[in-house]
Motif scaffolding. Structure first.
Motif, PDB file in Angstrom:
ATOM      1  N   PRO A 210      -2.054   6.476  18.285  1.00  0.00           N
ATOM      2  CA  PRO A 210      -3.042   7.040  17.356  1.00  0.00           C
ATOM      3  C   PRO A 210      -2.540   8.249  16.591  1.00  0.00           C
ATOM      4  O   PRO A 210      -3.015   8.540  15.496  1.00  0.00           O
ATOM      5  CB  PRO A 210      -4.206   7.416  18.282  1.00  0.00           C
ATOM      6  N   LEU A 211      -1.574   8.958  17.156  1.00  0.00           N
ATOM      7  CA  LEU A 211      -1.056  10.149  16.498  1.00  0.00           C
ATOM      8  C   LEU A 211      -0.452   9.825  15.133  1.00  0.00           C
ATOM      9  O   LEU A 211      -0.531  10.628  14.204  1.00  0.00           O
ATOM     10  CB  LEU A 211      -0.008  10.819  17.383  1.00  0.00           C
ATOM     11  N   VAL A 212       0.141   8.650  14.989  1.00  0.00           N
ATOM     12  CA  VAL A 212       0.756   8.278  13.713  1.00  0.00           C
ATOM     13  C   VAL A 212      -0.287   8.228  12.606  1.00  0.00           C
ATOM     14  O   VAL A 212      -0.085   8.761  11.506  1.00  0.00           O
ATOM     15  CB  VAL A 212       1.484   6.923  13.826  1.00  0.00           C
ATOM     16  N   ALA A 213      -1.416   7.590  12.898  1.00  0.00           N
ATOM     17  CA  ALA A 213      -2.477   7.495  11.888  1.00  0.00           C
ATOM     18  C   ALA A 213      -3.029   8.863  11.538  1.00  0.00           C
ATOM     19  O   ALA A 213      -3.344   9.140  10.367  1.00  0.00           O
ATOM     20  CB  ALA A 213      -3.593   6.582  12.398  1.00  0.00           C
ATOM     21  N   GLN A 214      -3.149   9.744  12.522  1.00  0.00           N
ATOM     22  CA  GLN A 214      -3.669  11.081  12.243  1.00  0.00           C
ATOM     23  C   GLN A 214      -2.658  11.920  11.474  1.00  0.00           C
ATOM     24  O   GLN A 214      -3.011  12.657  10.554  1.00  0.00           O
ATOM     25  CB  GLN A 214      -4.054  11.765  13.546  1.00  0.00           C
ATOM     26  N   ALA A 215      -1.378  11.803  11.841  1.00  0.00           N
ATOM     27  CA  ALA A 215      -0.352  12.548  11.121  1.00  0.00           C
ATOM     28  C   ALA A 215      -0.273  12.098   9.665  1.00  0.00           C
ATOM     29  O   ALA A 215      -0.008  12.909   8.771  1.00  0.00           O
ATOM     30  CB  ALA A 215       1.001  12.361  11.807  1.00  0.00           C
ATOM     31  N   TRP A 216      -0.512  10.820   9.430  1.00  0.00           N
ATOM     32  CA  TRP A 216      -0.501  10.289   8.066  1.00  0.00           C
ATOM     33  C   TRP A 216      -1.492  11.037   7.175  1.00  0.00           C
ATOM     34  O   TRP A 216      -1.224  11.315   6.003  1.00  0.00           O
ATOM     35  CB  TRP A 216      -0.823   8.802   8.094  1.00  0.00           C
ATOM     36  N   PHE A 218      -2.238  14.031   7.212  1.00  0.00           N
ATOM     37  CA  PHE A 218      -1.759  15.381   6.894  1.00  0.00           C
ATOM     38  C   PHE A 218      -0.497  15.358   6.043  1.00  0.00           C
ATOM     39  O   PHE A 218       0.138  16.387   5.846  1.00  0.00           O
ATOM     40  CB  PHE A 218      -1.496  16.166   8.181  1.00  0.00           C
ATOM     41  N   LEU A 219      -0.151  14.177   5.543  1.00  0.00           N
ATOM     42  CA  LEU A 219       1.070  14.037   4.760  1.00  0.00           C
ATOM     43  C   LEU A 219       0.807  14.416   3.310  1.00  0.00           C
ATOM     44  O   LEU A 219      -0.177  13.993   2.700  1.00  0.00           O
ATOM     45  CB  LEU A 219       1.560  12.586   4.849  1.00  0.00           C
ATOM     46  N   SER A 240      -9.893   1.694   7.746  1.00  0.00           N
ATOM     47  CA  SER A 240      -9.940   0.967   6.481  1.00  0.00           C
ATOM     48  C   SER A 240      -9.817   1.924   5.299  1.00  0.00           C
ATOM     49  O   SER A 240     -10.508   2.942   5.231  1.00  0.00           O
ATOM     50  CB  SER A 240     -11.259   0.194   6.378  1.00  0.00           C
ATOM     51  N   GLY A 241      -8.899   1.619   4.386  1.00  0.00           N
ATOM     52  CA  GLY A 241      -8.702   2.430   3.195  1.00  0.00           C
ATOM     53  C   GLY A 241      -7.784   3.615   3.372  1.00  0.00           C
ATOM     54  O   GLY A 241      -7.452   4.306   2.397  1.00  0.00           O
ATOM     55  N   GLU A 242      -7.350   3.869   4.609  1.00  0.00           N
ATOM     56  CA  GLU A 242      -6.547   5.058   4.872  1.00  0.00           C
ATOM     57  C   GLU A 242      -5.184   5.005   4.172  1.00  0.00           C
ATOM     58  O   GLU A 242      -4.607   6.036   3.821  1.00  0.00           O
ATOM     59  CB  GLU A 242      -6.339   5.238   6.376  1.00  0.00           C
ATOM     60  N   LEU A 243      -4.669   3.802   3.963  1.00  0.00           N
ATOM     61  CA  LEU A 243      -3.345   3.662   3.349  1.00  0.00           C
ATOM     62  C   LEU A 243      -3.415   3.568   1.828  1.00  0.00           C
ATOM     63  O   LEU A 243      -2.394   3.345   1.166  1.00  0.00           O
ATOM     64  CB  LEU A 243      -2.624   2.434   3.916  1.00  0.00           C
ATOM     65  N   PHE A 244      -4.593   3.745   1.284  1.00  0.00           N
ATOM     66  CA  PHE A 244      -4.747   3.789  -0.172  1.00  0.00           C
ATOM     67  C   PHE A 244      -4.842   5.243  -0.607  1.00  0.00           C
ATOM     68  O   PHE A 244      -5.442   6.072   0.082  1.00  0.00           O
ATOM     69  CB  PHE A 244      -6.007   3.041  -0.610  1.00  0.00           C
ATOM     70  N   GLY A 245      -4.249   5.568  -1.757  1.00  0.00           N
ATOM     71  CA  GLY A 245      -4.365   6.934  -2.232  1.00  0.00           C
ATOM     72  C   GLY A 245      -3.829   7.091  -3.634  1.00  0.00           C
ATOM     73  O   GLY A 245      -3.013   6.285  -4.103  1.00  0.00           O
ATOM     74  N   PHE A 246      -4.304   8.125  -4.319  1.00  0.00           N
ATOM     75  CA  PHE A 246      -3.826   8.446  -5.659  1.00  0.00           C
ATOM     76  C   PHE A 246      -2.692   9.472  -5.551  1.00  0.00           C
ATOM     77  O   PHE A 246      -2.471  10.078  -4.509  1.00  0.00           O
ATOM     78  CB  PHE A 246      -4.962   9.001  -6.511  1.00  0.00           C
ATOM     79  N   GLY A 247      -2.009   9.688  -6.643  1.00  0.00           N
ATOM     80  CA  GLY A 247      -0.935  10.661  -6.666  1.00  0.00           C
ATOM     81  C   GLY A 247       0.399  10.047  -6.288  1.00  0.00           C
ATOM     82  O   GLY A 247       0.547   8.825  -6.170  1.00  0.00           O
ATOM     83  N   GLU A 248       1.401  10.907  -6.095  1.00  0.00           N
ATOM     84  CA  GLU A 248       2.747  10.429  -5.762  1.00  0.00           C
ATOM     85  C   GLU A 248       2.709   9.686  -4.435  1.00  0.00           C
ATOM     86  O   GLU A 248       2.123  10.160  -3.460  1.00  0.00           O
ATOM     87  CB  GLU A 248       3.704  11.617  -5.684  1.00  0.00           C
ATOM     88  N   PRO A 249       3.316   8.509  -4.366  1.00  0.00           N
ATOM     89  CA  PRO A 249       3.215   7.682  -3.158  1.00  0.00           C
ATOM     90  C   PRO A 249       3.763   8.365  -1.908  1.00  0.00           C
ATOM     91  O   PRO A 249       4.785   9.042  -1.943  1.00  0.00           O
ATOM     92  CB  PRO A 249       4.059   6.450  -3.511  1.00  0.00           C
ATOM     93  N   ARG A 250       3.054   8.159  -0.822  1.00  0.00           N
ATOM     94  CA  ARG A 250       3.532   8.552   0.499  1.00  0.00           C
ATOM     95  C   ARG A 250       4.127   7.320   1.173  1.00  0.00           C
ATOM     96  O   ARG A 250       3.837   6.182   0.798  1.00  0.00           O
ATOM     97  CB  ARG A 250       2.381   9.096   1.346  1.00  0.00           C
ATOM     98  N   SER A 251       4.958   7.535   2.193  1.00  0.00           N
ATOM     99  CA  SER A 251       5.614   6.391   2.824  1.00  0.00           C
ATOM    100  C   SER A 251       5.741   6.582   4.329  1.00  0.00           C
ATOM    101  O   SER A 251       5.741   7.706   4.838  1.00  0.00           O
ATOM    102  CB  SER A 251       7.009   6.166   2.223  1.00  0.00           C
ATOM    103  N   ILE A 252       5.829   5.454   5.022  1.00  0.00           N
ATOM    104  CA  ILE A 252       6.129   5.424   6.451  1.00  0.00           C
ATOM    105  C   ILE A 252       7.479   4.747   6.606  1.00  0.00           C
ATOM    106  O   ILE A 252       7.707   3.667   6.063  1.00  0.00           O
ATOM    107  CB  ILE A 252       5.066   4.657   7.253  1.00  0.00           C
TER     108      ILE A 252
END
Length: 311
Positions: A210-216, A218-219, A240-252
């Motif tokens: 679960p820490l990975v999803a929470q750390a995401w 704060f990215l 749901s929707g957590e991996l969607f976002g505006f702005g410069e892309p974040r990555s895993i």
């Protein structure tokens, strides 16, 4: 000769056995092993290796026979082995591509602590410029975490170290962490982190779950979350929707680089010789006591690395 071999039985994960002496090929050196470094992954997931195989990847020793083709270090050279298969034996045949020369003034045992942990931290942190960046290291009291905190600070990052209990926070500020946060729920709850209102350009995660999803969450925009381990053994689920976002892309990004380590070992050992990097050896002992050392590793009572002397 004696070696620690894979044991899939209840007495495992490793046991002592008499094995054949190694026969080096023309491009391999014969190294007499003086110290071995234990890693959580290779012991916890021992079923991924065949029973009876000489185990281990990290060690340090002395070259007793140089490679006959003239490559690699000469006889008598002190060397560290990193990510080198079958390393936990009295003698090992190894390619120079997996060796780092241990400089004078560096304890040979400290060289055994580098390997997987040090090289992993260095390779991840080299992926981007860290100068004046915000970096989060989870599981910071472990082997990879200790090296990552130091190396990120050396690169000019503002480092936040996350640990699972107050006693595991000891010494991290001295290693370069600007903030040390303690999460009292097995590193799965970042509520305290939310109060810092910090957004991280890089997260180096050794815990998983679960820490990975929470750390995401704060990215920062354009940031990267590098997953280098999963010590929690738990699944990761994103809302749901957590991996969607505006702005410069974040990555895993995942990590599994097993390419030759000589260059990184040389760099890390050079930092040690210059007094800019320390080995996080939390337990030093005799390899005869490997069973006790493995239990301490699994119980997470050791901060940093375990190094055992081959006697």
């Amino acid at each position: 000769m004696r070696a620690l071999v894979v044991d899939h039985g209840e007495a495992g994960p490793v046991r002592f056995a008499d094995v054949d002496e190694p026969v080096p090929s023309s491009d391999e050196a014969l190294v007499e092993i003086r110290h071995i470094g234990l890693n959580f992954g290779e012991l916890n997931y021992v079923d991924q290796w065949p029973a009876g195989a000489v185990h281990g990847h990290d060690a340090a020793g002395v070259v007793v026979r140089a490679a006959s083709d003239g490559s690699g270090p000469p006889e008598g050279t002190r060397v560290a082995l990193g990510m080198s298969s079958h390393a936990w034996a009295e003698r090992v045949a190894v390619s120079p591509a997996s060796l780092g020369i241990v400089p004078e003034g560096v304890d040979l045992a400290d060289g055994a602590a580098l390997g997987i942990a040090g090289v992993t931290a260095l390779r991840v942190l080299r992926k981007r410029s860290l100068l004046a960046r915000d970096v989060l290291v989870t599981g910071a009291s472990g082997g990879v975490g200790h090296f990552a905190v130091q190396l990120a600070a050396l690169a000019g990052a503002r480092v936040t170290a996350l640990v699972g209990s107050p006693d595991r926070a000891a010494g991290l500020r001295e290693l370069g962490a600007d903030k040390v946060l303690t999460v009292l729920t097995d590193l799965t709850d970042l509520t305290d982190l939310a109060e810092t209102e910090c957004r991280f350009d890089l997260v180096l995660d050794t815990v998983g779950g679960p820490l990975v999803a929470q750390a995401w969450s704060f990215l920062a925009e354009g940031g990267t979350l590098h997953v280098v381990g999963y010590s929690s053994g738990q699944d990761t689920t994103f809302p749901s929707g957590e991996l969607f976002g505006f702005g410069e892309p974040r990555s895993i990004a995942t990590y599994g680089d097993m390419t030759p380590t000589s260059g990184e070992l040389t760099d890390l050992l050079g930092l040690m010789a210059a007094g800019r990097l320390s080995a996080p050896v939390g337990l030093r002992g005799d390899w005869q006591d490997v069973d006790d050392a493995v239990q301490a590793l699994f119980a997470r009572t050791v901060h940093g690395k375990i190094v055992l002397d081959v006697l």
